[in-house]
Design a protein around this motif. Structure first.
Motif, PDB file in Angstrom:
ATOM      1  N   MET A 213       9.701 -18.271  56.076  1.00 45.39           N
ATOM      2  CA  MET A 213      10.260 -17.095  56.722  1.00 45.39           C
ATOM      3  C   MET A 213      10.447 -15.956  55.724  1.00 45.39           C
ATOM      4  N   GLU A 214      10.208 -14.747  56.207  1.00 42.33           N
ATOM      5  CA  GLU A 214      10.529 -13.554  55.439  1.00 42.33           C
ATOM      6  C   GLU A 214      11.739 -12.891  56.068  1.00 42.33           C
ATOM      7  N   ILE A 215      12.706 -12.523  55.206  1.00 38.44           N
ATOM      8  CA  ILE A 215      13.967 -11.961  55.679  1.00 38.44           C
ATOM      9  C   ILE A 215      14.108 -10.558  55.130  1.00 38.44           C
ATOM     10  N   SER A 216      14.442  -9.633  55.997  1.00 41.37           N
ATOM     11  CA  SER A 216      14.639  -8.232  55.591  1.00 41.37           C
ATOM     12  C   SER A 216      15.926  -7.692  56.221  1.00 41.37           C
ATOM     13  N   PRO A 217      16.833  -7.161  55.361  1.00 43.98           N
ATOM     14  CA  PRO A 217      16.754  -6.994  53.906  1.00 43.98           C
ATOM     15  C   PRO A 217      16.778  -8.338  53.182  1.00 43.98           C
ATOM     16  N   SER A 218      16.181  -8.366  51.998  1.00 48.60           N
ATOM     17  CA  SER A 218      15.951  -9.631  51.306  1.00 48.60           C
ATOM     18  C   SER A 218      17.086 -10.071  50.399  1.00 48.60           C
ATOM     19  N   SER A 219      17.983  -9.170  50.006  1.00 49.82           N
ATOM     20  CA  SER A 219      19.029  -9.570  49.063  1.00 49.82           C
ATOM     21  C   SER A 219      20.394  -8.982  49.389  1.00 49.82           C
ATOM     22  N   VAL A 220      20.450  -7.710  49.823  1.00 50.20           N
ATOM     23  CA  VAL A 220      21.732  -7.041  50.047  1.00 50.20           C
ATOM     24  C   VAL A 220      21.719  -6.369  51.416  1.00 50.20           C
ATOM     25  N   ILE A 221      22.765  -6.615  52.197  1.00 51.39           N
ATOM     26  CA  ILE A 221      22.972  -5.898  53.455  1.00 51.39           C
ATOM     27  C   ILE A 221      23.909  -4.736  53.154  1.00 51.39           C
ATOM     28  N   GLU A 222      23.399  -3.528  53.263  1.00 52.09           N
ATOM     29  CA  GLU A 222      24.171  -2.345  52.891  1.00 52.09           C
ATOM     30  C   GLU A 222      24.647  -1.608  54.141  1.00 52.09           C
TER      31      GLU A 222
ATOM     32  N   SER B 223      36.190  -3.146  49.294  1.00 49.55           N
ATOM     33  CA  SER B 223      36.288  -4.188  48.264  1.00 49.55           C
ATOM     34  C   SER B 223      36.144  -5.571  48.878  1.00 49.55           C
ATOM     35  N   ALA B 224      36.670  -5.757  50.102  1.00 45.78           N
ATOM     36  CA  ALA B 224      36.523  -7.044  50.770  1.00 45.78           C
ATOM     37  C   ALA B 224      35.072  -7.282  51.179  1.00 45.78           C
ATOM     38  N   VAL B 225      34.408  -6.230  51.643  1.00 46.04           N
ATOM     39  CA  VAL B 225      33.004  -6.355  52.035  1.00 46.04           C
ATOM     40  C   VAL B 225      32.143  -6.726  50.830  1.00 46.04           C
ATOM     41  N   ALA B 226      32.475  -6.180  49.669  1.00 48.93           N
ATOM     42  CA  ALA B 226      31.701  -6.473  48.459  1.00 48.93           C
ATOM     43  C   ALA B 226      31.773  -7.941  48.071  1.00 48.93           C
ATOM     44  N   ASN B 227      32.829  -8.638  48.518  1.00 47.50           N
ATOM     45  CA  ASN B 227      32.978 -10.052  48.191  1.00 47.50           C
ATOM     46  C   ASN B 227      32.340 -10.970  49.224  1.00 47.50           C
ATOM     47  N   ASP B 228      31.903 -10.420  50.349  1.00 45.86           N
ATOM     48  CA  ASP B 228      31.360 -11.241  51.427  1.00 45.86           C
ATOM     49  C   ASP B 228      29.919 -11.638  51.143  1.00 45.86           C
ATOM     50  N   LYS B 229      29.501 -12.699  51.811  1.00 42.04           N
ATOM     51  CA  LYS B 229      28.113 -13.173  51.728  1.00 42.04           C
ATOM     52  C   LYS B 229      27.687 -13.672  53.106  1.00 42.04           C
ATOM     53  N   PHE B 230      26.404 -13.608  53.341  1.00 45.26           N
ATOM     54  CA  PHE B 230      25.806 -14.189  54.541  1.00 45.26           C
ATOM     55  C   PHE B 230      24.854 -15.294  54.116  1.00 45.26           C
ATOM     56  N   LEU B 231      24.821 -16.346  54.902  1.00 46.18           N
ATOM     57  CA  LEU B 231      23.937 -17.477  54.627  1.00 46.18           C
ATOM     58  C   LEU B 231      23.031 -17.681  55.837  1.00 46.18           C
ATOM     59  N   VAL B 232      21.730 -17.610  55.620  1.00 50.96           N
ATOM     60  CA  VAL B 232      20.747 -17.878  56.670  1.00 50.96           C
ATOM     61  C   VAL B 232      20.144 -19.251  56.395  1.00 50.96           C
TER      62      VAL B 232
ATOM     63  N   LEU C 297      22.613 -13.721  51.260  1.00 50.42           N
ATOM     64  CA  LEU C 297      22.575 -12.266  51.236  1.00 50.42           C
ATOM     65  C   LEU C 297      23.954 -11.737  50.885  1.00 50.42           C
ATOM     66  N   ARG C 298      24.016 -10.814  49.944  1.00 47.75           N
ATOM     67  CA  ARG C 298      25.261 -10.161  49.599  1.00 47.75           C
ATOM     68  C   ARG C 298      25.459  -8.936  50.485  1.00 47.75           C
ATOM     69  N   THR C 299      26.674  -8.435  50.532  1.00 46.02           N
ATOM     70  CA  THR C 299      26.987  -7.264  51.342  1.00 46.02           C
ATOM     71  C   THR C 299      27.677  -6.210  50.482  1.00 46.02           C
ATOM     72  N   GLN C 300      27.513  -4.973  50.877  1.00 49.61           N
ATOM     73  CA  GLN C 300      28.235  -3.886  50.233  1.00 49.61           C
ATOM     74  C   GLN C 300      28.362  -2.734  51.223  1.00 49.61           C
ATOM     75  N   MET C 301      29.385  -1.914  51.025  1.00 48.79           N
ATOM     76  CA  MET C 301      29.626  -0.792  51.917  1.00 48.79           C
ATOM     77  C   MET C 301      29.684   0.483  51.105  1.00 48.79           C
ATOM     78  N   THR C 302      28.929   1.461  51.537  1.00 49.52           N
ATOM     79  CA  THR C 302      28.916   2.759  50.874  1.00 49.52           C
ATOM     80  C   THR C 302      29.209   3.826  51.906  1.00 49.52           C
ATOM     81  N   LYS C 303      29.836   4.873  51.472  1.00 52.44           N
ATOM     82  CA  LYS C 303      30.147   5.977  52.363  1.00 52.44           C
ATOM     83  C   LYS C 303      29.053   7.023  52.276  1.00 52.44           C
TER      84      LYS C 303
END
Length: 509
Positions: free
Chosen positions: A293-302, A365-374, A405-411
Protein backbone atom coordinates in the motif's frame (compact mmCIF):
# COMPACT_ATOMS: atom_id res chain seq x y z
CA UNK A 1 16.59 21.24 26.15
CA UNK A 2 16.93 22.59 22.60
CA UNK A 3 18.33 19.24 21.49
CA UNK A 4 15.36 17.35 22.96
CA UNK A 5 12.94 19.81 21.38
CA UNK A 6 14.60 19.29 17.99
CA UNK A 7 14.47 15.49 18.33
CA UNK A 8 10.78 15.72 19.09
CA UNK A 9 10.06 18.09 16.19
CA UNK A 10 12.18 16.12 13.71
CA UNK A 11 10.67 12.82 14.89
CA UNK A 12 14.00 11.08 15.40
CA UNK A 13 12.55 8.22 17.45
CA UNK A 14 9.84 7.61 14.84
CA UNK A 15 12.31 7.14 11.97
CA UNK A 16 12.57 3.60 10.66
CA UNK A 17 14.24 2.09 7.61
CA UNK A 18 10.98 1.49 5.77
CA UNK A 19 10.06 5.19 6.04
CA UNK A 20 13.21 6.33 4.24
CA UNK A 21 13.17 7.22 0.56
CA UNK A 22 13.84 3.90 -1.16
CA UNK A 23 15.47 5.42 -4.24
CA UNK A 24 17.81 7.43 -2.02
CA UNK A 25 18.72 4.39 0.07
CA UNK A 26 19.39 2.20 -2.95
CA UNK A 27 21.60 4.85 -4.55
CA UNK A 28 24.17 4.25 -1.79
CA UNK A 29 24.60 7.96 -1.10
CA UNK A 30 24.92 7.39 2.66
CA UNK A 31 25.73 4.16 4.50
CA UNK A 32 28.01 2.94 7.32
CA UNK A 33 30.84 0.50 6.75
CA UNK A 34 34.10 -0.37 8.45
CA UNK A 35 35.98 1.21 11.34
CA UNK A 36 38.69 3.82 11.68
CA UNK A 37 42.05 3.37 13.40
CA UNK A 38 40.43 4.06 16.80
CA UNK A 39 37.70 1.46 16.35
CA UNK A 40 34.94 4.00 15.62
CA UNK A 41 32.30 3.32 12.98
CA UNK A 42 32.72 4.99 9.59
CA UNK A 43 29.84 6.70 7.79
CA UNK A 44 30.32 7.32 4.07
CA UNK A 45 28.65 10.20 2.20
CA UNK A 46 29.15 10.00 -1.57
CA UNK A 47 28.55 13.61 -2.56
CA UNK A 48 28.66 12.86 -6.31
CA UNK A 49 25.46 10.82 -5.87
CA UNK A 50 23.64 13.77 -4.29
CA UNK A 51 22.03 16.43 -6.46
CA UNK A 52 20.98 19.74 -5.00
CA UNK A 53 17.19 19.54 -4.85
CA UNK A 54 15.00 21.40 -2.36
CA UNK A 55 12.30 18.70 -2.53
CA UNK A 56 14.67 15.81 -1.85
CA UNK A 57 16.70 17.60 0.83
CA UNK A 58 14.34 16.63 3.73
CA UNK A 59 14.61 12.98 2.65
CA UNK A 60 18.40 13.22 2.63
CA UNK A 61 18.34 14.79 6.09
CA UNK A 62 16.14 11.97 7.38
CA UNK A 63 18.53 9.35 5.99
CA UNK A 64 21.55 11.02 7.60
CA UNK A 65 19.86 11.45 10.99
CA UNK A 66 18.58 7.86 10.85
CA UNK A 67 22.12 6.56 10.33
CA UNK A 68 23.53 8.65 13.19
CA UNK A 69 20.75 7.48 15.51
CA UNK A 70 21.25 3.83 14.59
CA UNK A 71 25.02 4.03 15.09
CA UNK A 72 24.47 5.65 18.48
CA UNK A 73 21.90 3.02 19.54
CA UNK A 74 24.15 0.13 18.53
CA UNK A 75 27.30 1.56 20.15
CA UNK A 76 26.32 4.13 22.80
CA UNK A 77 29.16 6.47 23.69
CA UNK A 78 31.23 5.61 20.62
CA UNK A 79 32.15 8.27 18.09
CA UNK A 80 31.81 8.11 14.33
CA UNK A 81 34.14 9.13 11.52
CA UNK A 82 32.38 10.68 8.53
CA UNK A 83 33.89 10.40 5.05
CA UNK A 84 32.86 13.09 2.58
CA UNK A 85 33.81 11.42 -0.70
CA UNK A 86 34.19 14.38 -3.08
CA UNK A 87 35.48 12.32 -6.01
CA UNK A 88 34.09 13.56 -9.36
CA UNK A 89 31.90 16.19 -7.70
CA UNK A 90 30.95 19.54 -9.18
CA UNK A 91 28.96 22.61 -8.26
CA UNK A 92 25.70 20.76 -8.92
CA UNK A 93 26.54 18.35 -6.10
CA UNK A 94 27.51 20.97 -3.53
CA UNK A 95 24.48 21.57 -1.33
CA UNK A 96 25.38 24.21 1.24
CA UNK A 97 22.19 23.64 3.20
CA UNK A 98 22.96 19.92 3.55
CA UNK A 99 26.52 20.67 4.67
CA UNK A 100 25.19 23.18 7.19
CA UNK A 101 22.71 20.57 8.47
CA UNK A 102 25.48 17.97 8.89
CA UNK A 103 27.55 20.47 10.85
CA UNK A 104 24.57 21.46 13.04
CA UNK A 105 23.87 17.79 13.77
CA UNK A 106 27.30 17.26 15.27
CA UNK A 107 27.39 20.72 16.85
CA UNK A 108 23.98 20.75 18.57
CA UNK A 109 22.05 17.48 18.21
CA UNK A 110 24.73 14.74 18.40
CA UNK A 111 27.45 16.53 20.41
CA UNK A 112 30.80 14.79 20.92
CA UNK A 113 29.80 12.06 18.47
CA UNK A 114 32.09 13.18 15.63
CA UNK A 115 35.60 11.79 15.75
CA UNK A 116 36.85 13.22 12.46
CA UNK A 117 35.35 14.43 9.18
CA UNK A 118 37.49 13.31 6.26
CA UNK A 119 37.02 15.32 3.06
CA UNK A 120 38.35 12.95 0.40
CA UNK A 121 39.63 14.18 -3.00
CA UNK A 122 38.32 17.74 -2.78
CA UNK A 123 38.38 19.37 -6.26
CA UNK A 124 40.41 22.56 -6.39
CA UNK A 125 37.50 24.57 -7.77
CA UNK A 126 35.38 23.78 -4.65
CA UNK A 127 37.93 24.70 -2.01
CA UNK A 128 36.47 28.21 -1.77
CA UNK A 129 33.18 26.72 -0.62
CA UNK A 130 34.89 24.96 2.26
CA UNK A 131 36.49 28.21 3.35
CA UNK A 132 32.94 29.45 3.95
CA UNK A 133 32.10 26.25 5.85
CA UNK A 134 35.07 26.74 8.15
CA UNK A 135 33.67 30.14 9.05
CA UNK A 136 30.71 28.36 10.66
CA UNK A 137 32.96 26.33 12.97
CA UNK A 138 34.96 26.95 16.08
CA UNK A 139 38.70 26.27 16.10
CA UNK A 140 38.09 22.98 17.92
CA UNK A 141 35.57 21.90 15.29
CA UNK A 142 37.86 22.99 12.45
CA UNK A 143 40.56 20.72 13.82
CA UNK A 144 38.26 17.74 13.20
CA UNK A 145 38.01 18.42 9.47
CA UNK A 146 40.82 16.76 7.51
CA UNK A 147 41.39 17.12 3.78
CA UNK A 148 42.91 13.92 2.41
CA UNK A 149 44.00 12.74 -1.01
CA UNK A 150 45.18 9.40 -2.29
CA UNK A 151 46.74 7.28 0.43
CA UNK A 152 46.55 10.05 3.06
CA UNK A 153 43.20 8.70 4.19
CA UNK A 154 44.93 5.54 5.41
CA UNK A 155 46.36 7.57 8.31
CA UNK A 156 42.84 7.46 9.75
CA UNK A 157 41.39 4.23 8.30
CA UNK A 158 43.32 1.00 7.82
CA UNK A 159 43.49 -0.31 4.23
CA UNK A 160 41.55 -3.49 5.10
CA UNK A 161 38.71 -1.31 6.50
CA UNK A 162 38.76 1.15 3.61
CA UNK A 163 36.65 0.63 0.48
CA UNK A 164 38.53 -0.12 -2.70
CA UNK A 165 37.18 2.97 -4.47
CA UNK A 166 38.70 5.07 -1.68
CA UNK A 167 42.11 3.49 -2.09
CA UNK A 168 41.72 0.57 0.32
CA UNK A 169 41.52 -3.20 -0.05
CA UNK A 170 37.93 -3.73 1.07
CA UNK A 171 35.84 -4.97 -1.91
CA UNK A 172 32.52 -4.40 -0.16
CA UNK A 173 29.63 -3.21 -2.33
CA UNK A 174 26.61 -1.54 -0.78
CA UNK A 175 23.56 -3.83 -0.72
CA UNK A 176 20.22 -2.11 -0.08
CA UNK A 177 18.51 -5.40 0.85
CA UNK A 178 21.15 -6.03 3.48
CA UNK A 179 20.67 -2.46 4.71
CA UNK A 180 16.93 -2.97 5.21
CA UNK A 181 17.50 -6.32 6.91
CA UNK A 182 20.01 -4.80 9.32
CA UNK A 183 18.21 -1.60 10.19
CA UNK A 184 14.53 -2.53 9.95
CA UNK A 185 12.94 -1.78 13.29
CA UNK A 186 11.47 -4.78 15.13
CA UNK A 187 7.74 -4.99 15.68
CA UNK A 188 6.47 -2.24 17.95
CA UNK A 189 4.20 -4.31 20.15
CA UNK A 190 0.99 -3.17 18.53
CA UNK A 191 -2.11 -1.49 19.82
CA UNK A 192 -4.58 -3.62 21.70
CA UNK A 193 -8.28 -2.86 21.79
CA UNK A 194 -8.56 -3.50 25.53
CA UNK A 195 -11.15 -1.68 27.60
CA UNK A 196 -10.21 -0.31 31.05
CA UNK A 197 -10.71 -2.55 34.02
CA UNK A 198 -13.05 -1.33 36.71
CA UNK A 199 -11.27 1.32 38.71
CA UNK A 200 -8.12 1.13 36.57
CA UNK A 201 -8.16 3.51 33.62
CA UNK A 202 -4.43 3.12 33.09
CA UNK A 203 -4.87 -0.47 31.98
CA UNK A 204 -6.30 0.60 28.63
CA UNK A 205 -3.44 0.36 26.18
CA UNK A 206 -5.36 1.33 23.06
CA UNK A 207 -8.67 2.15 21.48
CA UNK A 208 -9.85 2.34 17.88
CA UNK A 209 -10.92 5.67 16.47
CA UNK A 210 -14.29 4.79 14.96
CA UNK A 211 -16.78 6.98 13.17
CA UNK A 212 -19.22 6.73 16.07
CA UNK A 213 -16.83 7.02 18.98
CA UNK A 214 -17.95 6.26 22.50
CA UNK A 215 -18.65 9.33 24.67
CA UNK A 216 -16.16 8.00 27.20
CA UNK A 217 -12.69 9.23 26.23
CA UNK A 218 -10.19 6.40 26.07
CA UNK A 219 -6.43 6.75 25.68
CA UNK A 220 -4.15 4.88 23.33
CA UNK A 221 -0.40 4.42 23.66
CA UNK A 222 2.35 2.94 21.58
CA UNK A 223 3.76 -0.08 23.34
CA UNK A 224 7.32 1.21 22.84
CA UNK A 225 6.47 4.21 25.04
CA UNK A 226 5.57 2.14 28.08
CA UNK A 227 8.12 2.18 30.85
CA UNK A 228 9.17 -1.28 31.94
CA UNK A 229 9.61 -0.17 35.52
CA UNK A 230 6.69 2.23 35.87
CA UNK A 231 4.05 -0.20 37.09
CA UNK A 232 4.42 -3.96 36.86
CA UNK A 233 0.95 -4.66 38.17
CA UNK A 234 -0.93 -2.95 35.31
CA UNK A 235 0.55 -5.13 32.56
CA UNK A 236 -0.23 -8.22 34.60
CA UNK A 237 -3.84 -7.14 34.89
CA UNK A 238 -4.05 -6.48 31.16
CA UNK A 239 -2.49 -9.81 30.34
CA UNK A 240 -4.76 -11.77 32.68
CA UNK A 241 -7.90 -10.02 31.46
CA UNK A 242 -6.95 -10.56 27.83
CA UNK A 243 -6.13 -14.24 28.38
CA UNK A 244 -9.40 -14.76 30.22
CA UNK A 245 -11.39 -13.30 27.35
CA UNK A 246 -9.44 -15.30 24.80
CA UNK A 247 -9.90 -18.57 26.70
CA UNK A 248 -13.65 -18.14 26.59
CA UNK A 249 -13.69 -17.81 22.78
CA UNK A 250 -10.73 -19.91 21.58
CA UNK A 251 -12.55 -23.21 21.99
CA UNK A 252 -15.36 -22.04 19.72
CA UNK A 253 -13.32 -20.30 17.03
CA UNK A 254 -9.86 -21.92 16.97
CA UNK A 255 -10.48 -23.57 13.62
CA UNK A 256 -11.63 -20.29 12.08
CA UNK A 257 -8.55 -18.46 13.33
CA UNK A 258 -6.24 -21.11 11.91
CA UNK A 259 -7.93 -20.93 8.53
CA UNK A 260 -7.72 -17.13 8.47
CA UNK A 261 -4.07 -17.09 9.48
CA UNK A 262 -3.24 -19.75 6.92
CA UNK A 263 -4.95 -17.70 4.20
CA UNK A 264 -3.01 -14.54 5.05
CA UNK A 265 0.29 -16.38 5.29
CA UNK A 266 -0.28 -18.07 1.91
CA UNK A 267 -0.92 -14.71 0.23
CA UNK A 268 2.17 -13.20 1.82
CA UNK A 269 4.25 -16.17 0.69
CA UNK A 270 2.95 -15.67 -2.84
CA UNK A 271 3.84 -11.96 -2.60
CA UNK A 272 7.47 -12.79 -1.70
CA UNK A 273 7.95 -16.12 -3.53
CA UNK A 274 10.62 -14.64 -5.83
CA UNK A 275 12.82 -13.48 -2.96
CA UNK A 276 15.55 -15.42 -1.25
CA UNK A 277 14.84 -17.09 2.08
CA UNK A 278 17.39 -14.90 3.87
CA UNK A 279 15.53 -11.73 2.88
CA UNK A 280 11.96 -13.01 3.37
CA UNK A 281 11.46 -11.44 6.78
CA UNK A 282 12.99 -8.20 5.53
CA UNK A 283 10.70 -8.00 2.51
CA UNK A 284 7.60 -8.60 4.58
CA UNK A 285 8.57 -5.75 6.80
CA UNK A 286 9.64 -3.46 4.01
CA UNK A 287 6.44 -4.13 2.08
CA UNK A 288 4.69 -1.72 4.45
CA UNK A 289 5.78 1.16 2.25
CA UNK A 290 6.56 -0.42 -1.09
CA UNK A 291 4.82 -3.78 -1.54
CA UNK A 292 1.19 -3.56 -0.42
CA UNK A 293 0.00 0.00 0.00
CA UNK A 294 0.99 3.59 -0.66
CA UNK A 295 -0.13 6.11 1.95
CA UNK A 296 -0.41 9.85 1.36
CA UNK A 297 0.67 11.88 3.24
CA UNK A 298 3.53 9.48 3.89
CA UNK A 299 4.99 10.77 7.16
CA UNK A 300 3.27 13.86 8.63
CA UNK A 301 -0.39 14.88 8.71
CA UNK A 302 -0.32 18.68 8.77
CA UNK A 303 -3.37 20.61 9.94
CA UNK A 304 -3.65 24.30 9.06
CA UNK A 305 -6.10 25.65 11.57
CA UNK A 306 -7.07 29.04 12.95
CA UNK A 307 -8.54 27.36 16.02
CA UNK A 308 -12.20 28.24 15.37
CA UNK A 309 -13.24 25.48 12.94
CA UNK A 310 -12.70 21.78 12.49
CA UNK A 311 -10.04 20.92 9.93
CA UNK A 312 -10.27 17.78 7.77
CA UNK A 313 -7.27 16.25 6.02
CA UNK A 314 -7.73 13.40 3.50
CA UNK A 315 -5.60 10.31 4.13
CA UNK A 316 -5.33 8.39 0.85
CA UNK A 317 -4.64 4.65 0.92
CA UNK A 318 -3.72 3.10 -2.45
CA UNK A 319 -3.62 -0.68 -2.88
CA UNK A 320 -0.64 -1.43 -5.14
CA UNK A 321 -0.53 -5.18 -4.53
CA UNK A 322 -2.24 -8.08 -6.28
CA UNK A 323 -4.28 -8.89 -3.15
CA UNK A 324 -7.32 -7.44 -1.47
CA UNK A 325 -6.18 -5.35 1.52
CA UNK A 326 -7.94 -4.66 4.80
CA UNK A 327 -6.91 -1.66 6.89
CA UNK A 328 -7.53 -0.07 10.24
CA UNK A 329 -6.61 3.43 11.50
CA UNK A 330 -5.80 4.21 15.14
CA UNK A 331 -4.61 7.30 16.97
CA UNK A 332 -3.07 8.26 20.29
CA UNK A 333 -5.50 11.17 20.68
CA UNK A 334 -9.05 9.94 20.01
CA UNK A 335 -10.55 12.91 21.90
CA UNK A 336 -9.05 15.37 19.38
CA UNK A 337 -9.84 13.62 16.10
CA UNK A 338 -12.74 12.22 14.12
CA UNK A 339 -11.71 9.52 11.64
CA UNK A 340 -14.11 8.25 8.99
CA UNK A 341 -13.89 5.58 7.84
CA UNK A 342 -11.47 4.14 10.37
CA UNK A 343 -11.36 0.74 8.67
CA UNK A 344 -12.22 -0.78 5.34
CA UNK A 345 -11.39 -3.16 2.51
CA UNK A 346 -9.56 -2.03 -0.65
CA UNK A 347 -9.63 -4.09 -3.83
CA UNK A 348 -6.57 -4.58 -6.03
CA UNK A 349 -5.60 -1.32 -7.74
CA UNK A 350 -8.26 0.67 -5.89
CA UNK A 351 -7.86 3.40 -3.29
CA UNK A 352 -9.71 4.63 -0.22
CA UNK A 353 -9.83 8.09 1.32
CA UNK A 354 -10.07 8.41 5.09
CA UNK A 355 -10.94 11.87 6.37
CA UNK A 356 -8.98 12.78 9.51
CA UNK A 357 -10.70 15.72 11.20
CA UNK A 358 -9.03 17.77 13.91
CA UNK A 359 -11.62 19.17 16.29
CA UNK A 360 -11.65 22.91 16.91
CA UNK A 361 -9.94 24.20 20.03
CA UNK A 362 -7.21 21.54 19.98
CA UNK A 363 -3.88 22.61 21.43
CA UNK A 364 -0.99 22.73 18.98
CA UNK A 365 1.47 21.25 21.49
CA UNK A 366 -0.86 18.31 22.14
CA UNK A 367 -1.31 17.72 18.41
CA UNK A 368 2.47 17.66 17.96
CA UNK A 369 2.63 14.72 20.37
CA UNK A 370 -0.07 12.68 18.62
CA UNK A 371 0.50 9.83 16.19
CA UNK A 372 -1.64 7.80 13.83
CA UNK A 373 -1.11 4.11 13.17
CA UNK A 374 -2.33 2.49 9.95
CA UNK A 375 -2.44 -1.31 10.13
CA UNK A 376 -3.15 -3.39 7.04
CA UNK A 377 -2.76 -6.89 5.64
CA UNK A 378 -4.09 -9.13 2.83
CA UNK A 379 -7.65 -10.36 3.38
CA UNK A 380 -9.84 -12.88 1.52
CA UNK A 381 -11.58 -11.26 -1.49
CA UNK A 382 -14.94 -12.49 -0.21
CA UNK A 383 -14.54 -10.96 3.25
CA UNK A 384 -17.38 -8.60 4.16
CA UNK A 385 -16.76 -5.19 5.74
CA UNK A 386 -18.80 -6.22 8.79
CA UNK A 387 -16.39 -9.11 9.42
CA UNK A 388 -13.18 -7.07 9.01
CA UNK A 389 -12.73 -6.09 12.66
CA UNK A 390 -13.00 -9.68 13.87
CA UNK A 391 -10.71 -10.88 11.10
CA UNK A 392 -7.97 -8.35 11.95
CA UNK A 393 -8.04 -9.40 15.59
CA UNK A 394 -7.26 -13.00 14.63
CA UNK A 395 -4.46 -12.24 12.15
CA UNK A 396 -0.97 -13.17 13.26
CA UNK A 397 1.05 -10.04 14.12
CA UNK A 398 3.88 -11.02 11.75
CA UNK A 399 1.43 -10.76 8.84
CA UNK A 400 0.28 -7.25 9.78
CA UNK A 401 2.00 -4.26 8.18
CA UNK A 402 2.20 -0.87 9.90
CA UNK A 403 2.74 2.79 9.08
CA UNK A 404 3.18 5.47 11.75
CA UNK A 405 2.21 9.04 10.88
CA UNK A 406 3.06 12.06 13.00
CA UNK A 407 0.81 15.10 13.29
CA UNK A 408 1.41 18.81 13.56
CA UNK A 409 -0.72 21.94 13.49
CA UNK A 410 0.26 25.20 11.88
CA UNK A 411 -1.65 28.43 11.66
CA UNK A 412 -2.19 30.01 8.24
CA UNK A 413 -0.06 33.04 7.67
CA UNK A 414 -1.98 36.32 7.56
CA UNK A 415 0.83 38.81 7.39
CA UNK A 416 -0.04 42.20 5.85
CA UNK A 417 2.88 43.72 4.00
CA UNK A 418 3.05 47.46 4.80
CA UNK A 419 4.02 49.96 2.11
CA UNK A 420 7.69 50.87 2.04
CA UNK A 421 8.47 53.72 4.39
CA UNK A 422 11.21 56.28 4.07
CA UNK A 423 13.97 55.83 6.57
CA UNK A 424 16.64 58.18 7.73
CA UNK A 425 19.95 57.64 9.37
CA UNK A 426 18.47 58.56 12.75
CA UNK A 427 15.68 55.97 12.78
CA UNK A 428 17.52 53.12 11.06
CA UNK A 429 18.16 50.25 13.48
CA UNK A 430 21.37 48.32 13.13
CA UNK A 431 20.95 44.71 12.07
CA UNK A 432 22.74 41.76 13.55
CA UNK A 433 26.01 41.28 11.74
CA UNK A 434 27.77 37.96 11.45
CA UNK A 435 31.40 37.97 10.36
CA UNK A 436 32.39 35.00 8.23
CA UNK A 437 36.08 34.34 8.49
CA UNK A 438 37.87 34.93 5.24
CA UNK A 439 34.71 36.20 3.47
CA UNK A 440 32.25 39.07 3.27
CA UNK A 441 30.05 40.38 6.06
CA UNK A 442 26.42 39.22 5.88
CA UNK A 443 23.47 40.49 7.89
CA UNK A 444 20.97 37.63 7.78
CA UNK A 445 20.38 34.08 6.67
CA UNK A 446 18.80 35.40 3.47
CA UNK A 447 21.83 37.52 2.67
CA UNK A 448 24.05 34.55 3.50
CA UNK A 449 22.18 32.46 0.93
CA UNK A 450 22.49 35.32 -1.56
CA UNK A 451 26.22 35.58 -0.89
CA UNK A 452 26.57 31.83 -1.36
CA UNK A 453 24.62 32.01 -4.63
CA UNK A 454 26.82 34.86 -5.83
CA UNK A 455 29.89 32.91 -4.81
CA UNK A 456 28.64 29.84 -6.68
CA UNK A 457 28.09 32.00 -9.78
CA UNK A 458 31.59 33.42 -9.43
CA UNK A 459 33.10 29.97 -8.99
CA UNK A 460 31.16 28.73 -12.02
CA UNK A 461 32.52 31.64 -14.05
CA UNK A 462 36.04 30.89 -12.83
CA UNK A 463 35.57 27.26 -13.77
CA UNK A 464 34.56 28.21 -17.32
CA UNK A 465 37.50 30.59 -17.56
CA UNK A 466 39.79 27.85 -16.33
CA UNK A 467 38.52 25.46 -19.01
CA UNK A 468 38.99 28.11 -21.72
CA UNK A 469 42.51 28.86 -20.49
CA UNK A 470 43.28 25.15 -20.40
CA UNK A 471 42.17 24.77 -24.03
CA UNK A 472 44.35 27.73 -25.06
CA UNK A 473 47.34 26.22 -23.24
CA UNK A 474 46.75 22.94 -25.05
CA UNK A 475 46.69 24.72 -28.40
CA UNK A 476 49.93 26.57 -27.61
CA UNK A 477 51.51 23.32 -26.48
CA UNK A 478 50.50 21.58 -29.70
CA UNK A 479 51.91 24.49 -31.74
CA UNK A 480 55.17 24.31 -29.79
CA UNK A 481 55.45 20.59 -30.58
CA UNK A 482 54.93 21.31 -34.29
CA UNK A 483 57.58 24.05 -34.27
CA UNK A 484 60.06 21.78 -32.51
CA UNK A 485 59.50 19.01 -35.06
CA UNK A 486 59.87 21.51 -37.89
CA UNK A 487 63.16 22.84 -36.51
CA UNK A 488 64.51 19.31 -36.07
CA UNK A 489 63.67 18.50 -39.69
CA UNK A 490 65.38 21.69 -40.88
CA UNK A 491 68.45 20.84 -38.83
CA UNK A 492 68.65 17.35 -40.30
CA UNK A 493 68.27 18.69 -43.81
CA UNK A 494 71.04 21.20 -43.19
CA UNK A 495 73.35 18.54 -41.83
CA UNK A 496 72.67 16.20 -44.74
CA UNK A 497 73.11 19.03 -47.23
CA UNK A 498 76.42 20.12 -45.70
CA UNK A 499 77.75 16.56 -45.61
CA UNK A 500 76.70 15.95 -49.23
CA UNK A 501 78.55 19.01 -50.51
CA UNK A 502 81.73 17.97 -48.71
CA UNK A 503 81.61 14.51 -50.27
CA UNK A 504 81.00 16.04 -53.76
CA UNK A 505 84.04 18.40 -53.43
CA UNK A 506 86.20 15.49 -52.32
CA UNK A 507 85.12 13.40 -55.34
CA UNK A 508 85.86 16.25 -57.83
CA UNK A 509 89.35 16.72 -56.38
Amino acid sequence: VDCLAWRKTFGVQDLCATDLDEHLVRSGVCFPHGQDQDGNACLLLSIRLHKKDAEKLPKMKSLFVFMLEQLWIREPGRQVSVIFDMTDTGLGNMDMELIRFVIDCFKYYFPNMLNVLLVHEMPFILQTVWRIVKGWLSERAQAKIKFVKGSDIQQYIAPDQLLKELGGRDKYRFDADEFYQTYSRPDLGQFESVLPEDGDEASASSVDTEANASPTLKRVHFAEEFSSSADSSAPDKRQKSTVARQDSTDSASSLTQQQRQAHVQSMLQHQTSKESSSATSLRRRHVSTAGLMEISPSSVIEFRSSGSDDVAIPLTLQNISTNTIGFKVKTTGPDRYHVKPSSGIIATGASSVTNVTLRSGSDASAVANDKFLVEYCPVPPTLQATELQRFLKTVDRSAMQEKILRTQMTKPSSVTVPPPAKTTTADTKPSTITQVTGGPVVSSAGQLDKSIANLATTVDSLERSQRQLQRKVERVTDLAYVLIVFLVVLLLVAILHTGGLARFDSWMA
